[in-house]
Design a protein around this motif. Structure first.
Motif, PDB file in Angstrom:
ATOM      1  N   ASP A 165       0.830  -1.213   0.000  1.00  0.00           N
ATOM      2  CA  ASP A 165       0.000   0.000   0.000  1.00  0.00           C
ATOM      3  C   ASP A 165       0.861   1.258   0.000  1.00  0.00           C
ATOM      4  O   ASP A 165       0.593   2.218  -0.740  1.00  0.00           O
ATOM      5  N   LEU A 168       2.531   1.724  -3.400  1.00  0.00           N
ATOM      6  CA  LEU A 168       1.574   2.195  -4.399  1.00  0.00           C
ATOM      7  C   LEU A 168       1.255   3.672  -4.195  1.00  0.00           C
ATOM      8  O   LEU A 168       1.177   4.442  -5.153  1.00  0.00           O
ATOM      9  N   ARG A 195      -6.022  -7.289  -4.882  1.00  0.00           N
ATOM     10  CA  ARG A 195      -6.334  -5.915  -5.297  1.00  0.00           C
ATOM     11  C   ARG A 195      -5.059  -5.112  -5.531  1.00  0.00           C
ATOM     12  O   ARG A 195      -4.977  -4.293  -6.455  1.00  0.00           O
ATOM     13  N   GLN A 196      -4.059  -5.332  -4.692  1.00  0.00           N
ATOM     14  CA  GLN A 196      -2.809  -4.595  -4.862  1.00  0.00           C
ATOM     15  C   GLN A 196      -2.088  -4.986  -6.143  1.00  0.00           C
ATOM     16  O   GLN A 196      -1.477  -4.142  -6.799  1.00  0.00           O
ATOM     17  N   ARG A 199      -3.969  -3.152  -8.858  1.00  0.00           N
ATOM     18  CA  ARG A 199      -3.639  -1.724  -8.815  1.00  0.00           C
ATOM     19  C   ARG A 199      -2.253  -1.459  -9.406  1.00  0.00           C
ATOM     20  O   ARG A 199      -2.054  -0.486 -10.156  1.00  0.00           O
ATOM     21  N   LEU A 236     -12.137  -1.753  -9.341  1.00  0.00           N
ATOM     22  CA  LEU A 236     -10.820  -1.319  -9.809  1.00  0.00           C
ATOM     23  C   LEU A 236     -10.756  -1.350 -11.334  1.00  0.00           C
ATOM     24  O   LEU A 236     -10.130  -0.488 -11.958  1.00  0.00           O
ATOM     25  N   ARG A 240     -11.221   2.061 -14.362  1.00  0.00           N
ATOM     26  CA  ARG A 240      -9.897   2.329 -14.943  1.00  0.00           C
ATOM     27  C   ARG A 240      -9.990   3.245 -16.149  1.00  0.00           C
ATOM     28  O   ARG A 240     -11.016   3.293 -16.816  1.00  0.00           O
TER      29      ARG A 240
END
Length: 240
Positions: A165, A168, A195-196, A199, A236, A240
């Motif tokens: 996190d 990012l 999710r990371q 991302r 996500l 985008r």
């Protein structure tokens, strides 16, 4: 994000013995064969727990024996360990510990993981203690090892999520991807880590890889648990 000096972790910079308990077991250049009755379990216990009373160590490692027999087994085990690797343990007033000259990989993992979770700005200069496979003695399955294995796994995953996190947020997508993939390898069903990964791919301008990651995760989640990813994960790709 300023990194604290290495002294902050409280780790000695020079040790004469090494005990590795993650993804196997090693004492220096020795690779003892794993066994539920191995005397080397004493070193694993001390590497994970730190100093402990003889009664506690004996009772944990020989739970089915009488206290007298368990303590006798412990004395014999410590003698055999010291005979093979002199000076690797120390006893004082009924307690037992690894000598101060001994370093362990679990010590570094716990120190880095704890530092990450304690300081919301900390990103380790060397993330390898967190990104390595890191499973506690996978060939030994005593009850106490199973409990500690899960504790260390959750500490590592929480620290990996926190570091990813922060990376990012700082725009360091490539390194964040490396960190988050390490978490996904450890727990493929961990949605926060998935999710990371998504991302990071999106931040790097790789939408196809982000969609591919989502598809793999959605299929796995459906096959294993019969559910769909959370809306925050789906969004996500929508946004985008």
């Amino acid at each position: 994000m300023e990194n604290p000096p290495k002294d902050r972790l409280g780790l000695a910079t020079s040790r004469s013995h090494t005990v590795a308990v993650l993804d196997g077991f090693r004492v220096g250049t020795l690779y003892p064969h794993p066994s539920s009755h191995s005397v080397w379990r004493v070193l694993v216990y001390l590497a994970v727990h730190g100093p402990a009373s003889r009664h506690r160590v004996a009772g944990t490692l020989w739970p089915d024996a009488t206290q007298e027999r368990a303590l006798g087994n412990l004395r014999s085990a410590v003698w055999r360990i010291q005979h093979t690797v002199p000076g690797i343990t120390e006893a004082h007033r009924g307690s037992l510990r690894l000598a101060p000259t001994v370093s362990t990989d679990v010590e570094l993992l716990v120190a880095e993981g704890t530092a990450v979770l304690a300081d919301p700005t900390y990103v380790p200069e060397d993330i390898s203690p967190l990104t390595g496979p890191g499973e506690l003695t996978p060939d030994w399955n005593d009850d106490w090892i199973l409990t500690e294995r899960e504790r260390l796994r959750l500490l590592r995953l929480s620290a990996l999520d926190a570091v990813a996190d922060r990376l990012l947020d700082a725009g360091r997508a490539q390194l964040a991807l490396h960190v988050s993939l390490a978490a996904v390898r450890t727990d493929p069903l961990r949605e926060s880590s998935c999710r990371q990964v998504i991302r990071a791919h999106l931040m790097m301008g790789n939408p196809a890889q982000a969609i591919e990651q989502y598809g793999r995760y959605a299929s796995l989640l459906h096959d294993e648990l019969g559910v769909e990813p959370e809306r925050s994960t789906r969004d996500l790709l929508v946004s985008r």
